[in-house]
Design a protein around this motif. Structure first.
Motif, PDB file in Angstrom:
ATOM      1  N   GLN A 102       0.831  -1.198   0.000  1.00 13.35           N
ATOM      2  CA  GLN A 102       0.000   0.000   0.000  1.00 13.35           C
ATOM      3  C   GLN A 102       0.872   1.257   0.000  1.00 13.35           C
ATOM      4  N   ARG A 103       0.419   2.284  -0.707  1.00 10.47           N
ATOM      5  CA  ARG A 103       1.134   3.557  -0.779  1.00 10.47           C
ATOM      6  C   ARG A 103       0.965   4.334   0.521  1.00 10.47           C
ATOM      7  N   SER A 104       1.982   5.070   0.903  1.00  6.11           N
ATOM      8  CA  SER A 104       1.937   5.826   2.152  1.00  6.11           C
ATOM      9  C   SER A 104       0.820   6.861   2.155  1.00  6.11           C
ATOM     10  N   GLU A 105       0.606   7.531   1.023  1.00 12.05           N
ATOM     11  CA  GLU A 105      -0.470   8.520   0.962  1.00 12.05           C
ATOM     12  C   GLU A 105      -1.830   7.875   1.174  1.00 12.05           C
ATOM     13  N   ASP A 106      -1.990   6.647   0.693  1.00 12.05           N
ATOM     14  CA  ASP A 106      -3.248   5.935   0.911  1.00 12.05           C
ATOM     15  C   ASP A 106      -3.418   5.573   2.386  1.00 12.05           C
ATOM     16  N   ILE A 107      -2.302   5.283   3.052  1.00 12.58           N
ATOM     17  CA  ILE A 107      -2.356   4.977   4.478  1.00 12.58           C
ATOM     18  C   ILE A 107      -2.732   6.226   5.269  1.00 12.58           C
ATOM     19  N   VAL A 108      -2.201   7.380   4.866  1.00 18.86           N
ATOM     20  CA  VAL A 108      -2.594   8.646   5.486  1.00 18.86           C
ATOM     21  C   VAL A 108      -4.106   8.829   5.388  1.00 18.86           C
ATOM     22  N   GLU A 109      -4.660   8.573   4.215  1.00 20.66           N
ATOM     23  CA  GLU A 109      -6.094   8.732   4.014  1.00 20.66           C
ATOM     24  C   GLU A 109      -6.891   7.741   4.844  1.00 20.66           C
ATOM     25  N   MET A 110      -6.367   6.534   5.026  1.00 17.72           N
ATOM     26  CA  MET A 110      -7.051   5.560   5.873  1.00 17.72           C
ATOM     27  C   MET A 110      -7.161   6.090   7.304  1.00 17.72           C
ATOM     28  N   TYR A 111      -6.066   6.630   7.824  1.00 23.70           N
ATOM     29  CA  TYR A 111      -6.106   7.210   9.171  1.00 23.70           C
ATOM     30  C   TYR A 111      -7.091   8.371   9.228  1.00 23.70           C
ATOM     31  N   PRO A 116     -12.896  -1.305  29.410  1.00 18.42           N
ATOM     32  CA  PRO A 116     -12.048  -0.481  28.546  1.00 18.42           C
ATOM     33  C   PRO A 116     -12.861   0.644  27.919  1.00 18.42           C
ATOM     34  N   LYS A 117     -12.162   1.659  27.457  1.00 14.92           N
ATOM     35  CA  LYS A 117     -12.837   2.849  26.935  1.00 14.92           C
ATOM     36  C   LYS A 117     -13.621   2.543  25.668  1.00 14.92           C
ATOM     37  N   TYR A 118     -13.077   1.667  24.824  1.00 15.73           N
ATOM     38  CA  TYR A 118     -13.708   1.383  23.533  1.00 15.73           C
ATOM     39  C   TYR A 118     -13.911  -0.112  23.332  1.00 15.73           C
ATOM     40  N   SER A 119     -14.924  -0.441  22.562  1.00 13.62           N
ATOM     41  CA  SER A 119     -15.059  -1.785  22.006  1.00 13.62           C
ATOM     42  C   SER A 119     -14.037  -1.936  20.888  1.00 13.62           C
ATOM     43  N   ASP A 120     -13.671  -3.187  20.577  1.00 15.43           N
ATOM     44  CA  ASP A 120     -12.768  -3.400  19.441  1.00 15.43           C
ATOM     45  C   ASP A 120     -13.525  -3.711  18.150  1.00 15.43           C
ATOM     46  N   ALA A 121     -14.863  -3.552  18.182  1.00 17.92           N
ATOM     47  CA  ALA A 121     -15.667  -3.884  16.998  1.00 17.92           C
ATOM     48  C   ALA A 121     -15.335  -2.968  15.826  1.00 17.92           C
ATOM     49  N   GLY A 122     -15.284  -1.658  16.076  1.00 20.22           N
ATOM     50  CA  GLY A 122     -14.944  -0.714  15.009  1.00 20.22           C
ATOM     51  C   GLY A 122     -13.529  -0.914  14.513  1.00 20.22           C
ATOM     52  N   PHE A 123     -12.620  -1.164  15.435  1.00 15.54           N
ATOM     53  CA  PHE A 123     -11.214  -1.400  15.102  1.00 15.54           C
ATOM     54  C   PHE A 123     -11.089  -2.625  14.196  1.00 15.54           C
ATOM     55  N   THR A 124     -11.776  -3.695  14.572  1.00 14.66           N
ATOM     56  CA  THR A 124     -11.743  -4.921  13.784  1.00 14.66           C
ATOM     57  C   THR A 124     -12.285  -4.681  12.376  1.00 14.66           C
ATOM     58  N   LYS A 125     -13.372  -3.928  12.285  1.00 13.97           N
ATOM     59  CA  LYS A 125     -13.981  -3.624  10.986  1.00 13.97           C
ATOM     60  C   LYS A 125     -12.992  -2.896  10.072  1.00 13.97           C
ATOM     61  N   VAL A 126     -12.313  -1.885  10.612  1.00 14.44           N
ATOM     62  CA  VAL A 126     -11.354  -1.115   9.821  1.00 14.44           C
ATOM     63  C   VAL A 126     -10.200  -2.001   9.356  1.00 14.44           C
ATOM     64  N   LEU A 127      -9.683  -2.827  10.254  1.00  9.40           N
ATOM     65  CA  LEU A 127      -8.548  -3.685   9.908  1.00  9.40           C
ATOM     66  C   LEU A 127      -8.927  -4.736   8.877  1.00  9.40           C
ATOM     67  N   LYS A 128     -10.121  -5.299   8.990  1.00  7.91           N
ATOM     68  CA  LYS A 128     -10.560  -6.290   8.002  1.00  7.91           C
ATOM     69  C   LYS A 128     -10.728  -5.655   6.626  1.00  7.91           C
ATOM     70  N   GLU A 129     -11.213  -4.412   6.610  1.00  5.91           N
ATOM     71  CA  GLU A 129     -11.342  -3.704   5.332  1.00  5.91           C
ATOM     72  C   GLU A 129      -9.962  -3.422   4.726  1.00  5.91           C
ATOM     73  N   ALA A 130      -8.985  -3.129   5.591  1.00  5.48           N
ATOM     74  CA  ALA A 130      -7.646  -2.778   5.110  1.00  5.48           C
ATOM     75  C   ALA A 130      -6.884  -3.982   4.570  1.00  5.48           C
ATOM     76  N   PHE A 131      -7.062  -5.152   5.209  1.00  2.21           N
ATOM     77  CA  PHE A 131      -6.220  -6.307   4.874  1.00  2.21           C
ATOM     78  C   PHE A 131      -6.978  -7.498   4.309  1.00  2.21           C
ATOM     79  N   GLY A 132      -8.287  -7.475   4.380  1.00  2.00           N
ATOM     80  CA  GLY A 132      -9.066  -8.578   3.824  1.00  2.00           C
ATOM     81  C   GLY A 132      -8.685  -9.911   4.437  1.00  2.00           C
ATOM     82  N   GLU A 133      -8.509 -10.904   3.581  1.00  2.00           N
ATOM     83  CA  GLU A 133      -8.206 -12.264   4.046  1.00  2.00           C
ATOM     84  C   GLU A 133      -6.704 -12.573   4.030  1.00  2.00           C
ATOM     85  N   ARG A 134      -5.874 -11.576   3.757  1.00  2.00           N
ATOM     86  CA  ARG A 134      -4.432 -11.831   3.705  1.00  2.00           C
ATOM     87  C   ARG A 134      -3.918 -12.259   5.062  1.00  2.00           C
TER      88      ARG A 134
END
Length: 401
Positions: free
Chosen positions: A57-66, A96-114
């Motif tokens: 992945q390109r660094s600029e695309d990673i910036v946009e993901m954040y 804990p302050k946050y659930s990991d549900a949103g975090f998991t969703k973002v990571l699965k979108e970023a990496f898929g099944e790799r």
């Protein structure tokens, strides 16, 4: 032949700072970062950066993901948000302050099944920490031999990349620990009717394998599966039920089905440069051939005065202690790396103050306000334009050709 390492610190949303620096570096070298570096190491938010770069992945695309996805990971600011009620009902008042549900969703979108072992080049190293065995989990994309010398028994197998990153970035008090299934592999040292003696790589903690499934996968007694009813760490002996039909011996290879309780790798090493350097040495590279580009996420400047540090108790220290632990480990590991390879280390890091842009920079891991994200990006851009940074980067790139 140079061996180039890219090391990426933890820091929550401040990972966008490192991503912006990387975009400048990628433009400067004129090729994708995954083609330039031989090993990429990351801790916490740095693991997300590392995995993203390692997958091309390109660094600029990673910036946009954040920029676009951070509010899904950190959906509110206050611990008293009504959105937190389900967490309190699930875990109690100390949730804990946050659930990991949103975090998991973002990571699965970023990496898929790799998966981790899908990455051949560059090598990828990610750090987490296991609260059960109280030791670091070192995920390595090239760790594929389950009986390999010192790594034997670290049986995380072929983990999805999203799960590697979640394991590395589940910061205590912010997210729940992540349950990661594993199989520990080893070679028995001895056996009796109801006993198996595990090898020296197994846990030394009493009862850690209680009620876990053990299977003989090769050698004498192959095919038998039992439940470990009790375990004595000092002798590495487990009592199984039911008794063995064929008693294992020193030819018997076993696997134990168990779990990691994974939390943020910053607890072990928020700056993974020393771990990456150690792996390079283990791969038989000479110190004079190792070059490390280590990128931070901003150095905290918030002061904890003596009177507060002296008087604070459990409640007051609960949140600040995470940042202190992360800062302390980063500085120690930077020092160690510097002592081993000297000028072949380039550390890019700036203070989270107003000096670069005149704007306030939050050191919170979860400040995803538009203003703070913009200010962090502006500061990273300004830092990379500093003459001393450009000179240092040019020198590093020239030396590591």
């Amino acid at each position: 032949m140079p061996f180039r390492i890219l090391s990426l610190d933890g820091g929550g949303i401040r990972g966008i700072v490192a991503a912006k620096m990387l975009a400048t570096i990628e433009e400067k070298i004129g090729q994708p970062l995954h083609e330039y570096f031989d090993l990429i190491a990351g801790t916490s938010t740095g693991s997300i950066l590392a995995a993203a770069i390692a997958t091309g992945q390109r660094s600029e695309d990673i910036v946009e993901m954040y920029r676009q996805k951070s509010s899904i990971i950190f959906p509110y600011k206050s611990r008293f948000s009504l959105k937190r009620i389900p967490l309190i009902l699930q875990y109690g008042p100390s949730a804990p302050k946050y659930s990991d549900a949103g975090f998991t969703k973002v990571l699965k979108e970023a990496f898929g099944e790799r998966k981790l072992f899908d990455i051949n080049t560059p090598r990828l190293l990610v750090l987490s920490f296991d609260t059960i065995d109280r030791e670091a989990i070192v995920f390595k994309s090239w760790h594929k031999d389950k009986y390999q010398d010192r790594d034997r028994g670290k049986g995380y197998l072929d983990v999805p990349l999203w799960e590697v990153c979640l394991s590395s970035a589940s910061a205590p008090t912010y997210f729940p620990a992540h349950k990661l299934e594993k199989r520990e592999f080893g070679i028995a040292r001895d056996g009796y009717a109801e006993i198996i003696t595990l090898d020296e790589f197994s846990s030394s903690a009493n009862d850690v394998y209680n009620n876990m499934e053990i299977r003989i996968v090769d050698g004498k007694g192959v095919g038998q599966t039992r439940i470990i009813k009790s375990y004595v760490g000092s002798t590495r002996q487990g009592k199984v039920s039911p008794p063995w039909d064929v008693i294992p011996d020193k030819t018997s290879k076993y696997s134990i089905k168990c779990i990691y309780s994974a939390i943020d790798g910053g607890v072990a090493a928020n700056d993974p440069s020393t771990c990456a350097m150690a792996e390079a040495l283990r791969l038989k590279y000479k110190p004079e051939d190792i070059f490390v580009l280590s990128i931070g996420t901003g150095e905290r400047t918030r002061v904890i005065p003596y009177d507060k540090a002296r008087n604070w108790g459990l409640i007051q220290w609960a949140q600040p202690i995470i940042g202190i632990l992360f800062d302390g480990s980063s500085q120690v590991y930077e020092y160690i790396t510097d002592q081993v390879i000297g000028e072949r280390l380039l550390r890019l890091q700036f203070k989270l103050d107003r000096d670069l842009t005149g704007k306030k920079l939050s050191d919170d891991l979860d400040d995803v306000s538009e203003e703070n994200i913009k200010n962090l990006l502006d500061a990273a851009s300004a830092y990379m334009k500093l003459p001393k940074v450009q000179v240092g980067l040019d020198k590093f790139l020239k030396m590591s050709r």
